[in-house]
Structure formats: C-alpha cells, structure tokens
Enzyme design. Structure first.
Site, PDB file in Angstrom:
ATOM      1  N   ASP A 163      31.970  29.184  38.025  1.00 10.99           N
ATOM      2  CA  ASP A 163      33.083  30.135  38.054  1.00 10.99           C
ATOM      3  C   ASP A 163      33.771  30.082  36.694  1.00 10.99           C
ATOM      4  O   ASP A 163      34.481  29.126  36.383  1.00 10.99           O
ATOM      5  CB  ASP A 163      34.047  29.756  39.178  1.00 10.99           C
ATOM      6  CG  ASP A 163      35.291  30.639  39.225  1.00 10.99           C
ATOM      7  OD1 ASP A 163      35.343  31.635  38.472  1.00 10.99           O
ATOM      8  OD2 ASP A 163      36.200  30.326  40.008  1.00 10.99           O
TER       9      ASP A 163
ATOM     10  N   GLY B  95      36.564  31.452  34.550  1.00  4.98           N
ATOM     11  CA  GLY B  95      37.812  32.173  34.740  1.00  4.98           C
ATOM     12  C   GLY B  95      38.536  32.457  33.446  1.00  4.98           C
ATOM     13  O   GLY B  95      37.964  32.379  32.352  1.00  4.98           O
TER      14      GLY B  95
ATOM     15  N   GLY C 120      37.980  41.468  42.679  1.00  5.08           N
ATOM     16  CA  GLY C 120      37.518  40.341  41.882  1.00  5.08           C
ATOM     17  C   GLY C 120      36.480  39.523  42.624  1.00  5.08           C
ATOM     18  O   GLY C 120      36.648  39.209  43.811  1.00  5.08           O
TER      19      GLY C 120
ATOM     20  N   ASP D 240      35.797  36.459  42.383  1.00  2.34           N
ATOM     21  CA  ASP D 240      36.309  35.166  42.838  1.00  2.34           C
ATOM     22  C   ASP D 240      37.071  35.302  44.149  1.00  2.34           C
ATOM     23  O   ASP D 240      36.997  34.414  45.014  1.00  2.34           O
ATOM     24  CB  ASP D 240      37.191  34.531  41.764  1.00  2.34           C
ATOM     25  CG  ASP D 240      38.343  35.426  41.329  1.00  2.34           C
ATOM     26  OD1 ASP D 240      38.280  36.656  41.541  1.00  2.34           O
ATOM     27  OD2 ASP D 240      39.318  34.895  40.764  1.00  2.34           O
ATOM     28  N   ARG D 241      37.778  36.416  44.333  1.00  2.00           N
ATOM     29  CA  ARG D 241      38.504  36.623  45.593  1.00  2.00           C
ATOM     30  C   ARG D 241      37.534  36.787  46.758  1.00  2.00           C
ATOM     31  O   ARG D 241      37.742  36.216  47.834  1.00  2.00           O
ATOM     32  CB  ARG D 241      39.416  37.848  45.487  1.00  2.00           C
ATOM     33  CG  ARG D 241      40.597  37.674  44.551  1.00  2.00           C
ATOM     34  CD  ARG D 241      41.405  38.958  44.441  1.00  2.00           C
ATOM     35  NE  ARG D 241      42.021  39.323  45.720  1.00  2.00           N
ATOM     36  CZ  ARG D 241      42.549  40.524  45.957  1.00  2.00           C
ATOM     37  NH1 ARG D 241      42.509  41.467  45.020  1.00  2.00           N
ATOM     38  NH2 ARG D 241      43.106  40.782  47.128  1.00  2.00           N
TER      39      ARG D 241
ATOM     40  N   THR E  35      46.378  31.665  37.298  1.00  2.00           N
ATOM     41  CA  THR E  35      47.129  32.538  36.402  1.00  2.00           C
ATOM     42  C   THR E  35      47.878  33.584  37.217  1.00  2.00           C
ATOM     43  O   THR E  35      49.026  33.930  36.927  1.00  2.00           O
ATOM     44  CB  THR E  35      46.180  33.220  35.404  1.00  2.00           C
ATOM     45  OG1 THR E  35      45.432  32.212  34.707  1.00  2.00           O
ATOM     46  CG2 THR E  35      46.949  34.052  34.404  1.00  2.00           C
TER      47      THR E  35
END
Length: 243
Positions: free
Chosen positions: A6, A8, A95, A97-98, A121
């Site tokens: 991941d 980011g 996103g 990641d979500r 963030t």
C-alpha cells in the site's frame, strides 16, 4: 505466502501474509527496487503480490519488478473483482485503499455491520453492511492536516502535533489547539458511532491508520484497532481473483 503493498501519501506499507495472517509488516518512506528485491530475498516463499498506490505515474518500476519476479500479481483498482458488493455511486472515484479496507472488515467480521475509521492524512468513515455491501462513507481532514491548516491559514497560530496528554479546555494557545483538534475528532467519531448504532444492530467498530491507537484510547467504545486492515483486504482480493 503473499505480499500486500500500500503506497500512500506519506509512506509505503508492506505486509507479508501467510494463511490469511500478517506475519511481518514493514513501513518505509520511499519504496525502491533495491528495498523490494531485498524483501523478496528475505521471504523466498512469496509467490503472489497485490499493489495499490496513489503514485501511479512513478511506481512503474515496482510493478515491473513484481510482475517479473512473481507468478501472481494484481494492481488493485477500479475494475478488479472484489468479494463484496460495492454500493458506491461512482465506483471509479472510490479510493482503492478504502475499498480494500472494506473487504478487510468484511473478512474479519463476516455477517456484521462494520464501521471503519481510518486515521491518516484524511480520516475516512466507511460502512459495510451485515449483508456484505459497501455502503459508502465520508472523508474528513486528519489530525496532522488540521494542525497544518490552523498554522497555514492564520498569522500567529503555531504548528502543533499530537501529544499523548489529556486536554479538555486549553489554558494556553498550544494546548487550546491540541485540545481543539483532538477533542473535535473524538466528538466527530463518537457522533458517527452513536448514529450508526441507532440504525444498525451489533455494530462493530474498526480503527486503522497511523493515528488509530492514539484515538482508540480516547473513544469510549469497544474498538478493534489494527494497523493492517488494508493488507487483510488486499490479501483477500488477491486470493479471490486466484480462483
């Protein structure tokens, strides 16, 4: 054995996963080919990898290395099948990641209503139903973003950061900023939990992200805090697409 990566906004997180469990976890400011080569040498049983990244234009060498070295590789994004229903109205803007975190939540708590709060963030509040459907969520500024905004958009307020101390009403400018940011986030989170508990039975709550442990100590609810929720979701997606 699988590798979940991941990349980011501020760092790259890498999880080595075996039999559905994270067995090792690494965090680096910059993920280089040399770093990744060394990791693969240290874990020769890794045969598959899945990658999400916010830097799609600059991580082509990482993707090429993984495709060259491993038998299975997925760059996760819109269009890759997932083992939950996606109820987001604009799935191409969601996103990765979500969505991966939502899959991770459904993997950890199948058949449960789950609220995922990811402290980074940005702070994201996402919900997965007991029927296994991602029903969306909200995005709010994270703690560091709030501190920077107060400093940047005012003339005299200092730049502060998260400090592990309790502040209810600040007695000086620094403690007033700390208390305002921290308590504001706590009240925000508790408000989401309260409203969702009124609508959904047996709500499970997962905190993840860099500041998750800090806020888990301050929110007065049973919470499962894990730094590797996205990794669990990515691994589940990799295995789902291998079938």
């Amino acid at each position: 054995m699988n590798l979940a990566i991941d990349i980011g906004n501020t760092c790259a997180k890498l999880a080595v996963i075996e039999n559905g469990q994270v067995v090792d976890f690494f965090k680096t400011d910059t993920l280089s080919e040399v770093y990744l080569e060394q990791l693969l040498e240290n874990f020769p049983d890794i045969t598959g990898a899945i990658l999400i990244s916010v830097h799609e234009d600059s991580d082509a060498p990482i993707e090429a290395l993984l495709r060259r070295r491993l038998g299975r590789f997925i760059r996760f994004g819109h269009g890759v099948p997932v083992p939950i229903r996606n109820g987001y109205a604009t799935p191409d803007t969601l996103g990765a990641d979500r969505l991966a975190a939502a899959v991770g939540a459904a993997t950890l708590y199948p058949g449960n209503n789950v609220l995922i709060v990811d402290f980074g963030t940005a702070i994201t509040f996402d919900f997965v139903s007991a029927e296994g459907e991602f029903l969306g969520g909200n995005i709010s500024p994270g703690a560091a973003t709030r501190f920077r905004a107060l400093h940047h958009f005012t003339r005299k307020l200092p730049l502060c950061e998260l400090i592990d101390r309790e502040v209810f009403m600040g007695r000086d400018t620094v403690s007033a900023i700390e208390g305002g940011v921290v308590n504001g986030i706590v009240y925000e989170v508790e408000g989401y939990i309260r409203d969702l508990e009124r609508k959904y039975d047996g709500l499970r709550i997962i905190f993840t992200g860099g500041d998750s442990n800090f806020f888990a100590k301050r929110v007065k609810k049973p919470i499962f805090a894990t730094y590797d929720l996205v990794a669990y979701g990515l691994n589940r997606i990799l295995e789902y697409n291998a079938k």
